[in-house]
Motif scaffolding. Sequence first.
Motif, short mmCIF file in Angstrom:
data_model
loop_
_atom_site.label_atom_id
_atom_site.label_comp_id
_atom_site.label_asym_id
_atom_site.label_seq_id
_atom_site.Cartn_x
_atom_site.Cartn_y
_atom_site.Cartn_z
N ASP B 581 0.83 -1.21 0.00
CA ASP B 581 0.00 0.00 0.00
C ASP B 581 0.86 1.25 0.00
OD1 ASP B 581 -2.26 -1.39 -0.09
OD2 ASP B 581 -2.98 -0.92 1.94
N LEU B 582 1.85 1.24 0.86
CA LEU B 582 2.71 2.42 0.95
C LEU B 582 3.40 2.68 -0.37
CD1 LEU B 582 4.38 2.10 4.44
CD2 LEU B 582 2.78 3.82 3.69
N TRP B 583 3.80 1.58 -1.01
CA TRP B 583 4.49 1.72 -2.29
C TRP B 583 3.56 2.33 -3.34
CZ3 TRP B 583 4.25 -2.77 -6.08
CH2 TRP B 583 4.79 -2.38 -7.32
N LYS B 584 2.38 1.67 -3.47
CA LYS B 584 1.52 2.08 -4.57
C LYS B 584 0.82 3.40 -4.29
CE LYS B 584 0.73 -2.37 -6.74
NZ LYS B 584 0.08 -3.63 -6.41
N ALA B 588 4.20 5.76 -5.02
CA ALA B 588 4.04 5.89 -6.48
C ALA B 588 3.08 7.02 -6.86
CB ALA B 588 3.56 4.56 -7.05
N SER B 589 1.94 7.14 -6.12
CA SER B 589 1.00 8.17 -6.55
C SER B 589 1.25 9.52 -5.86
CB SER B 589 -0.43 7.71 -6.36
OG SER B 589 -0.64 7.33 -5.03
N TRP B 590 1.53 9.49 -4.56
CA TRP B 590 1.62 10.75 -3.83
C TRP B 590 2.97 11.44 -4.02
CZ3 TRP B 590 1.62 14.84 -0.75
CH2 TRP B 590 0.38 15.30 -0.31
N ILE B 591 4.00 10.75 -3.56
CA ILE B 591 5.31 11.41 -3.56
C ILE B 591 5.79 11.63 -4.98
CG2 ILE B 591 7.72 11.14 -2.87
CD1 ILE B 591 6.65 9.79 -0.36
N ASP B 592 5.65 10.55 -5.81
CA ASP B 592 6.04 10.71 -7.21
C ASP B 592 5.20 11.78 -7.88
OD1 ASP B 592 7.80 8.80 -6.74
OD2 ASP B 592 7.07 7.35 -8.21
N GLY B 593 3.89 11.85 -7.51
CA GLY B 593 3.01 12.85 -8.08
C GLY B 593 3.50 14.26 -7.78
N VAL B 594 3.90 14.48 -6.55
CA VAL B 594 4.38 15.82 -6.18
C VAL B 594 5.64 16.17 -6.95
CG1 VAL B 594 5.35 17.17 -4.30
CG2 VAL B 594 3.32 15.79 -3.91
N VAL B 595 6.54 15.21 -6.98
CA VAL B 595 7.82 15.48 -7.64
C VAL B 595 7.62 15.71 -9.14
CG1 VAL B 595 10.07 14.50 -8.21
CG2 VAL B 595 9.10 14.16 -5.95
N ASN B 596 6.86 14.76 -9.78
CA ASN B 596 6.63 14.91 -11.21
C ASN B 596 5.81 16.15 -11.51
OD1 ASN B 596 8.01 12.59 -11.59
ND2 ASN B 596 6.21 11.29 -11.78
N GLY B 597 4.86 16.47 -10.60
CA GLY B 597 4.04 17.66 -10.78
C GLY B 597 4.89 18.92 -10.81
#
Lengths: 100, 639
Positions: B581-584, B588-597
């Motif tokens: 859960d933490l990974w996905k 993957a969605s939260w932290i990566d989302g912020v960075v990619n955003g």
Amino acid sequence: MVPVSWYVILSAVVFGIGVIGVLTRRNMLIVLMSIELIFNAANINLVAFSHYLQSLNGQVFVFFVITVAAAEAAIGLAILVCLFRNKETVEVDDVSIMKG
Amino acid sequence: MLKYVLIPMIPLVTATIAGVFCRYLKEKAAWLTIAGLGTAFLLSISTLFDVMGGHTVNVNVFSWIVSDTFNVSIGIMVDQLTAVMLIVVTTVSFMVHIYSVGYMHGDPGYARFFSYLSLFTFSMLVLVMANNFLQLYVGWELVGLCSYLLIGFWFEKKSANDAAKKAFVVNRVGDFGFGLGIMMIFLYFGTLDYTQVFGAAPQHLNDAPLDIAGLQVGVITMICLLLFCGAMGKSAQLPLHTWLPDAMEGPTPVSALIHAATMVTAGVFMVARCSPLFNLSPTAMATVAIVGGVTAVFAATIGLVQNDIKRIIAYSTCSQLGYMFFACGVGAYTAGIFHLMTHAFFKGLLFLAAGSVIHALSGEQDIRKMGGIRKDIPVTYWTMVIGSLALAGIPPFAGFFSKDEILWLAFTAPGPGKFLWFLGAVGALLTAFYSFRLIFVTFHGKKRLDHHAEEHLHESPWVILGPLCFLATLAIVAGFVGVPHVLGGHNNFASFMAPVLGHHEAGHHPASLELTMMVISVAIATTGILFSAFVYLKRKEIAEAAARNFKPLYNLFYNKYYFDEAYDDIFVNSTKEISDDLWKKADASWIDGVVNGAAKVTQALARGLRRLQTGFVQHYAFGMVTGLFLLITIYLYMK
């Protein structure tokens, strides 16, 4: 006796012509000439107010400006010659290699 | 003084040399480390004589941590307990080193193996020679590390890697408690030095008890329980025992050295070393005794039905460690250490002999595929019989004296003593049964070897048999250092250990009672052996019928009480799910989302702003002039 405002207007007109020349012309030689016009607009101003205020300071300034302008023209022309030798052009559009 | 420093340092130096230059040394690495270990062995014997002459040592070699009130030294403590441990560790380690020359012959990691073995020996020596808790902890973790390295020695095997990780993680659980215990000692005592802590311990009996979930727990009790947590992990006691059977994935000499004779007994050693603390807390003592007693029977029942030769012995180790703990739990530390010593010899022997069997059968470990090989490998057979007799507790083998002393002292102990004696007796019966099941199924009856193994069947070389014979001798004679008074001995071992562990008297009981109990325990062991012989030699169908008729019980034992499955369900899988859960979701969605955003916003902005930068100086000049014009206009209007 010509009022000082006429000189100022003349100076503004010459300055305007110079600026427009710098901004619109593509030939570097013309651009350099336009820059000379800007210098001379400033000189007219200086001389006019020197006369108006009865002070020689302005005229002394003008001598210096003419000297510097001559030096500037020499350097500008030298660059122009260099540019022509390397690129066979004097158009400023053709030397926009710094464009991102 | 220098001698005591050299005992751990020589193995460290040889381990380093063998490890760093393993590519160049190759076969020579073995002889280098053996020479180092031999020296350490001789020095240990000389140390034992020093201590027997009444010369004990407790010095700080140098200050390690000096920080206001937190001061820790690296020190050396050599007393009776350390001396015995030194002998046990260096003897078994020396034998295992020699044995490995034959056993590991031709292995690509030959030099690395010897380097690890010596490194382990160094770690264990640091552990037993420590004079403060932090140094003990360092040794404790170092042996854990070496255990990890050696279980996973054949690292290209997935099962070996998994077992190594499991051992490390399960030990972590125990060591967490151990670490907390040490911190608590520092919190209350302000020092970690053994002598100071044990000296000050009685004054802390009346400290305000801690409130843990509504339960009032005394400070000393809490410290002891936390320390015991570490011991449970290291010594594979319930419920942290699951790593030990899996640790058999390592090479057999490793099982003999680390997972039978030395590292797993570190927990017992630690409890004995902290006996001044444990003695002050009846609760902790009862916990130790009950955990030990239950593990002794529990592991033995699993051992009854396993089919892997090494796993049977591993469960047996687990069970025997239980005996040592319950001896400590009833205050019979001396008997516990005595059993630790005899066990190290006969269990080391059993493992090495099992290794020799595996070697003879080209790597076969399943006892169902052995049988009838006693004539082909006679030396291995007889040494293994000696080891099993010692394990079963048949006089005059070593195990008899130590196990009988434990049972007798448990029987006469107040409180739950009789119950513990009962557990011990049941454990003894099971032990005798399964150890001879191993002998009978492996060596007797018809040959059930596969074709390849039968063709290559051969007795091991002398470099393997030598250590077996040496340890077999010890398994016969080691018990005689502790012959009880009732048999006309003087129990020299107990009086030797008395200065450290105190003298545990069984109270005044008639000699006839003690003799009766002795006869009973021998009778129990003999019954186990005879029954095993009856079942596995005469009436083979009984075993199968029993397995069929008591299917649920058989499955329960065979699947090790489903401990692994339960742990997988409760801890491993839930952790995996949370991680998943933490990974996905989180990563993957939260932290990566912020960075990619952030990157996307920057990109979009840049795409717009890039148009401003045309590269034409005139455009910039136009901008400047317009700007200037605007500024002046604004300035004039403002005015």
